[in-house]
Motif scaffolding. Structure first.
Motif, PDB file in Angstrom:
ATOM      1  N   CYS A  45      61.853  38.693  54.124  1.00  0.00           N
ATOM      2  CA  CYS A  45      61.965  40.145  54.371  1.00  0.00           C
ATOM      3  C   CYS A  45      63.189  40.530  55.197  1.00  0.00           C
ATOM      4  CB  CYS A  45      60.742  40.656  55.122  1.00  0.00           C
ATOM      5  SG  CYS A  45      59.185  39.928  54.652  1.00  0.00           S
ATOM      6  N   ILE A  46      63.320  39.949  56.385  1.00  0.00           N
ATOM      7  CA  ILE A  46      64.339  40.427  57.324  1.00  0.00           C
ATOM      8  C   ILE A  46      65.775  40.144  56.844  1.00  0.00           C
ATOM      9  CG2 ILE A  46      65.201  40.254  59.710  1.00  0.00           C
ATOM     10  CD1 ILE A  46      62.527  41.880  59.337  1.00  0.00           C
ATOM     11  N   PRO A  47      66.107  38.899  56.468  1.00  0.00           N
ATOM     12  CA  PRO A  47      67.475  38.694  55.984  1.00  0.00           C
ATOM     13  C   PRO A  47      67.795  39.509  54.727  1.00  0.00           C
ATOM     14  CG  PRO A  47      66.161  36.682  55.773  1.00  0.00           C
ATOM     15  CD  PRO A  47      65.374  37.628  56.597  1.00  0.00           C
ATOM     16  N   THR A  48      66.804  39.658  53.837  1.00  0.00           N
ATOM     17  CA  THR A  48      67.061  40.453  52.619  1.00  0.00           C
ATOM     18  C   THR A  48      67.360  41.903  52.979  1.00  0.00           C
ATOM     19  OG1 THR A  48      65.255  39.160  51.704  1.00  0.00           O
ATOM     20  CG2 THR A  48      66.201  40.803  50.263  1.00  0.00           C
ATOM     21  N   LYS A  49      66.517  42.449  53.865  1.00  0.00           N
ATOM     22  CA  LYS A  49      66.727  43.864  54.218  1.00  0.00           C
ATOM     23  C   LYS A  49      68.046  44.067  54.965  1.00  0.00           C
ATOM     24  CE  LYS A  49      63.827  43.811  52.116  1.00  0.00           C
ATOM     25  NZ  LYS A  49      62.882  42.868  51.503  1.00  0.00           N
ATOM     26  N   THR A  50      68.457  43.063  55.728  1.00  0.00           N
ATOM     27  CA  THR A  50      69.727  43.193  56.455  1.00  0.00           C
ATOM     28  C   THR A  50      70.892  43.195  55.468  1.00  0.00           C
ATOM     29  OG1 THR A  50      68.670  41.922  58.208  1.00  0.00           O
ATOM     30  CG2 THR A  50      71.024  42.284  58.427  1.00  0.00           C
ATOM     31  N   LEU A  51      70.865  42.286  54.498  1.00  0.00           N
ATOM     32  CA  LEU A  51      71.933  42.276  53.491  1.00  0.00           C
ATOM     33  C   LEU A  51      71.901  43.570  52.679  1.00  0.00           C
ATOM     34  CD1 LEU A  51      71.808  38.625  52.016  1.00  0.00           C
ATOM     35  CD2 LEU A  51      73.289  39.518  53.805  1.00  0.00           C
ATOM     36  N   LEU A  52      70.689  44.004  52.332  1.00  0.00           N
ATOM     37  CA  LEU A  52      70.578  45.232  51.530  1.00  0.00           C
ATOM     38  C   LEU A  52      71.121  46.441  52.283  1.00  0.00           C
ATOM     39  CD1 LEU A  52      67.084  44.779  49.824  1.00  0.00           C
ATOM     40  CD2 LEU A  52      69.232  45.216  48.632  1.00  0.00           C
ATOM     41  N   TYR A  53      70.978  46.426  53.603  1.00  0.00           N
ATOM     42  CA  TYR A  53      71.477  47.567  54.376  1.00  0.00           C
ATOM     43  C   TYR A  53      73.005  47.606  54.318  1.00  0.00           C
ATOM     44  CZ  TYR A  53      72.004  51.140  57.859  1.00  0.00           C
ATOM     45  OH  TYR A  53      72.341  52.315  58.474  1.00  0.00           O
ATOM     46  N   SER A  54      73.639  46.436  54.430  1.00  0.00           N
ATOM     47  CA  SER A  54      75.105  46.401  54.314  1.00  0.00           C
ATOM     48  C   SER A  54      75.531  46.867  52.931  1.00  0.00           C
ATOM     49  CB  SER A  54      75.631  44.983  54.549  1.00  0.00           C
ATOM     50  OG  SER A  54      75.489  44.645  55.907  1.00  0.00           O
ATOM     51  N   ALA A  55      74.811  46.400  51.914  1.00  0.00           N
ATOM     52  CA  ALA A  55      75.161  46.791  50.533  1.00  0.00           C
ATOM     53  C   ALA A  55      75.029  48.301  50.368  1.00  0.00           C
ATOM     54  CB  ALA A  55      74.253  46.063  49.552  1.00  0.00           C
ATOM     55  N   PHE A  76      84.587  45.413  51.644  1.00  0.00           N
ATOM     56  CA  PHE A  76      83.616  44.744  52.516  1.00  0.00           C
ATOM     57  C   PHE A  76      84.005  43.286  52.664  1.00  0.00           C
ATOM     58  CE2 PHE A  76      81.899  44.416  48.220  1.00  0.00           C
ATOM     59  CZ  PHE A  76      81.590  43.054  48.129  1.00  0.00           C
ATOM     60  N   ASP A  77      83.451  42.675  53.715  1.00  0.00           N
ATOM     61  CA  ASP A  77      83.717  41.267  53.986  1.00  0.00           C
ATOM     62  C   ASP A  77      82.354  40.566  53.930  1.00  0.00           C
ATOM     63  OD1 ASP A  77      84.060  38.824  55.188  1.00  0.00           O
ATOM     64  OD2 ASP A  77      85.456  39.561  56.727  1.00  0.00           O
ATOM     65  N   TYR A  78      82.091  39.879  52.826  1.00  0.00           N
ATOM     66  CA  TYR A  78      80.742  39.330  52.632  1.00  0.00           C
ATOM     67  C   TYR A  78      80.395  38.288  53.701  1.00  0.00           C
ATOM     68  CZ  TYR A  78      76.409  38.040  50.349  1.00  0.00           C
ATOM     69  OH  TYR A  78      75.071  37.818  50.092  1.00  0.00           O
ATOM     70  N   ALA A  79      81.391  37.511  54.117  1.00  0.00           N
ATOM     71  CA  ALA A  79      81.125  36.496  55.156  1.00  0.00           C
ATOM     72  C   ALA A  79      80.621  37.190  56.429  1.00  0.00           C
ATOM     73  CB  ALA A  79      82.379  35.690  55.438  1.00  0.00           C
ATOM     74  N   LYS A  80      81.220  38.346  56.752  1.00  0.00           N
ATOM     75  CA  LYS A  80      80.784  39.099  57.949  1.00  0.00           C
ATOM     76  C   LYS A  80      79.381  39.673  57.760  1.00  0.00           C
ATOM     77  CE  LYS A  80      84.157  41.036  61.003  1.00  0.00           C
ATOM     78  NZ  LYS A  80      85.101  42.114  61.261  1.00  0.00           N
ATOM     79  N   ILE A  81      79.107  40.116  56.537  1.00  0.00           N
ATOM     80  CA  ILE A  81      77.766  40.655  56.238  1.00  0.00           C
ATOM     81  C   ILE A  81      76.732  39.556  56.482  1.00  0.00           C
ATOM     82  CG2 ILE A  81      76.273  41.406  54.321  1.00  0.00           C
ATOM     83  CD1 ILE A  81      78.670  42.963  53.173  1.00  0.00           C
ATOM     84  N   VAL A  82      77.059  38.339  56.017  1.00  0.00           N
ATOM     85  CA  VAL A  82      76.128  37.209  56.170  1.00  0.00           C
ATOM     86  C   VAL A  82      75.995  36.822  57.652  1.00  0.00           C
ATOM     87  CG1 VAL A  82      75.728  34.782  55.557  1.00  0.00           C
ATOM     88  CG2 VAL A  82      76.524  36.394  53.819  1.00  0.00           C
ATOM     89  N   GLU A 192      75.017  46.576  43.996  1.00  0.00           N
ATOM     90  CA  GLU A 192      75.681  47.511  44.920  1.00  0.00           C
ATOM     91  C   GLU A 192      76.974  46.933  45.482  1.00  0.00           C
ATOM     92  OE1 GLU A 192      72.778  49.163  47.696  1.00  0.00           O
ATOM     93  OE2 GLU A 192      72.238  50.598  46.139  1.00  0.00           O
ATOM     94  N   LEU A 193      77.077  45.601  45.451  1.00  0.00           N
ATOM     95  CA  LEU A 193      78.318  44.977  45.930  1.00  0.00           C
ATOM     96  C   LEU A 193      79.266  44.658  44.758  1.00  0.00           C
ATOM     97  CD1 LEU A 193      76.893  42.670  48.752  1.00  0.00           C
ATOM     98  CD2 LEU A 193      78.056  44.861  49.006  1.00  0.00           C
ATOM     99  N   GLY A 194      78.944  45.178  43.593  1.00  0.00           N
ATOM    100  CA  GLY A 194      79.881  45.096  42.464  1.00  0.00           C
ATOM    101  C   GLY A 194      79.763  43.867  41.579  1.00  0.00           C
ATOM    102  N   VAL A 195      78.691  43.087  41.755  1.00  0.00           N
ATOM    103  CA  VAL A 195      78.512  41.877  40.936  1.00  0.00           C
ATOM    104  C   VAL A 195      77.772  42.258  39.646  1.00  0.00           C
ATOM    105  CG1 VAL A 195      77.394  39.596  40.861  1.00  0.00           C
ATOM    106  CG2 VAL A 195      78.366  40.451  43.019  1.00  0.00           C
ATOM    107  N   PRO A 196      78.293  41.857  38.459  1.00  0.00           N
ATOM    108  CA  PRO A 196      77.544  42.133  37.226  1.00  0.00           C
ATOM    109  C   PRO A 196      76.204  41.378  37.221  1.00  0.00           C
ATOM    110  CG  PRO A 196      79.804  41.449  36.750  1.00  0.00           C
ATOM    111  CD  PRO A 196      79.581  41.189  38.205  1.00  0.00           C
TER     112      PRO A 196
END
Ligand code: NAD
Length: 445
Positions: A45-55, A76-82, A192-196
């Motif tokens: 739950c928590i890591p998913t919601k955190t990534l989703l918030y950045s997205a 965006f900087d995905y490494a920073k999001i992680v 949302e981050l542009g990945v097909p």
């Protein structure tokens, strides 16, 4: 030392039980092989919601035009999001640790197993030491289910949700096998981050257990936005990053992406329980209304019971289990008819209670646009709120919604279902204006 309670697993069920039991004065030992917080806090739950918030932040910035805001060259900087996700997880895990410390609960880090059991004591082993307790509460959670599809096992192109959360780079493209909750939340993140993204779902619909009118709104939006959703389609085999699938009509499909995320459900984790050979299990450990197993001093709570695999169900089950051990009065049970659930897509889906497919009810529904706040903040969206009412006595039996931020007010609907409110009773509740929550009241009028 003989403990009064040994808890196996430190997820939402385990840590909630440990806190409650210790607070009530029980001597508690809790075993956790990884970090406290379990799947929910560490790889759910928590890591998913955190990534989703950045997205969502990125998505909103790139779609700010519709609110009259110009944001150019947004990146965006995905490494920073992680990295931020890790920080959030660390903070919350530390909070759990602190709480258990404050309650003087003994926490043992290591993989524990049951050695033996009598009605008087359960003996556990962990890190080569033996521990004895009067009662055992099993909170070992669940593990990702690996389907027996040829080519899935040991395939480096295949990810499960834990791999996806750990990755520090975004995939170039993604096929998601399983259009359930995990599948659709990751579809949202990557899209949302542009990945097909392509979602392959075996059932005729994605999110098959939810209200299908609500789901069709999400599906239409996602399809228009470019997410490829293939339903009634079964994955037959994988060859590296190539997926062979077959539609219900027998058409064979070959699809390819950099990674394939497998999200086809989770299974009860029974590791460490081998010595409990008399423990009754079905899809998980069988428990009664009080989380008591068929063994006198053994209880179970959370995903391992195979009931409803949600963190908030796990923690409530844990409260009920400890309440039973403490012989708390009045006796508590779990109201399974009033468990809210949320899917963190964009827009969010939130529901509680029965679905239209399950019972013959009166359906009262309105678009979310009946709320001024919703219109102000959700340009171009319609949303839906649907209230199911008993035809005879006007009791509110279920609520199903799509539209942001319905996850934040579904608890009001749960309250109504839990307390068995009738429509006239629900109408006496005053909702703050202007909030999106007002749609609940509007819908039942
Ligand atoms: P799920 O049961 O929600 O969905 C799995 C989906 O995979 C189903 O729709 C099923 O029909 C499909 N499927 C199964 N085999 C398939 C195949 N071979 N090919 C194509 N499709 C196939 O399971 P999940 O999404 O993996 O989630 C696991 C658990 O975690 C669930 O109980 C879920 O409720 C919980 N969870 C909850 C949340 C939340 O509350 N927001 C978020 C994530 C996970």
């Amino acid at each position: 030392m003989k403990y009064q309670l040994a808890i196996l697993g430190g997820g939402p069920a385990g840590y909630t039980a440990a806190e409650k039991a210790s607070k009530a004065g029980m001597d508690v030992v809790l075993f956790e092989q990884n970090a406290l917080g379990g799947t929910c806090l560490n790889v759910g739950c928590i890591p998913t919601k955190t990534l989703l918030y950045s997205a969502k932040q990125y998505y909103n910035a790139t779609h700010a035009d519709k609110y009259g805001v110009k944001a150019e060259n947004v990146t965006f900087d995905y490494a920073k999001i992680v990295q931020r996700k890790q920080k959030v997880v660390r903070k919350l895990v530390a909070g759990i640790k602190q709480k258990l410390n404050n309650e003087h609960c003994t926490v043992v880090t290591g993989s524990a197993a049951v050695v033996s059991r009598t009605d008087e004591a359960v003996v556990m082993t962990c890190n080569g030491e033996q521990y004895e307790a009067e009662n055992l509460l099993i909170c070992t959670g669940s593990v990702n289910f690996v389907p027996p599809i040829p080519g899935v096992k040991d395939n480096p192109a295949v990810w499960d949700s834990t791999d996806a959360l750990a990755a520090t780079q975004l995939p170039q493209s993604m096929i998601i096998v399983g259009g359930g909750v995990i599948g659709m939340e990751f579809a949202t993140l990557y899209h949302e981050l542009g990945v097909p993204v392509t979602v392959i779902e075996a059932m005729p619909t994605i999110l098959p257990n939810l209200d299908q009118e609500v789901v069709s709104i999400l599906r239409d939006k996602y399809t228009k936005a470019g997410i490829k959703i293939l339903t009634a389609t079964k994955v037959m085999s994988l060859d590296g990053n190539k997926v062979c699938a077959e539609t219900a009509e027998g058409e064979k499909l070959e699809l390819e992406a950099e990674h394939v995320l497998i999200s086809v459900g989770r299974r009860a984790n029974m590791a460490g329980l081998e010595a409990l050979s008399d423990l009754e299990c079905n899809r998980g450990i069988v428990v009664d209304d009080f989380m008591h197993t068929n063994l006198a001093n053994v209880y179970a709570a959370g995903d391992v019971t195979g009931k409803i695999m949600l963190a908030h169900v796990a923690s409530r089950q844990a409260e009920v289990a400890v309440g039973r051990m403490l012989k708390e009065m009045p006796v508590q049970r779990i109201a399974y008819n009033a468990i809210p659930s949320v899917v963190y897509t964009n827009p969010e889906i939130a529901s509680v209670g029965i679905t239209e497919q399950e019972a013959d009810c009166e359906v009262r529904k309105i678009p979310m646009t009946f709320s001024g706040r919703f219109v102000a903040e959700n340009e171009g969206e319609t949303g839906l709120v649907k209230v199911l009412v008993d035809k005879k006595n006007q009791t509110v039996l279920g609520v199903h919604m799509i539209g942001n931020p319905c996850s934040e007010f579904v608890a009001a609907a749960s309250f109504a279902v839990r307390m068995g409110y009738t429509v006239p009773e629900f109408m006496q509740v005053v909702f703050p204006h202007p909030t999106v929550s007002e749609v609940l009241r509007e819908a039942v009028i």
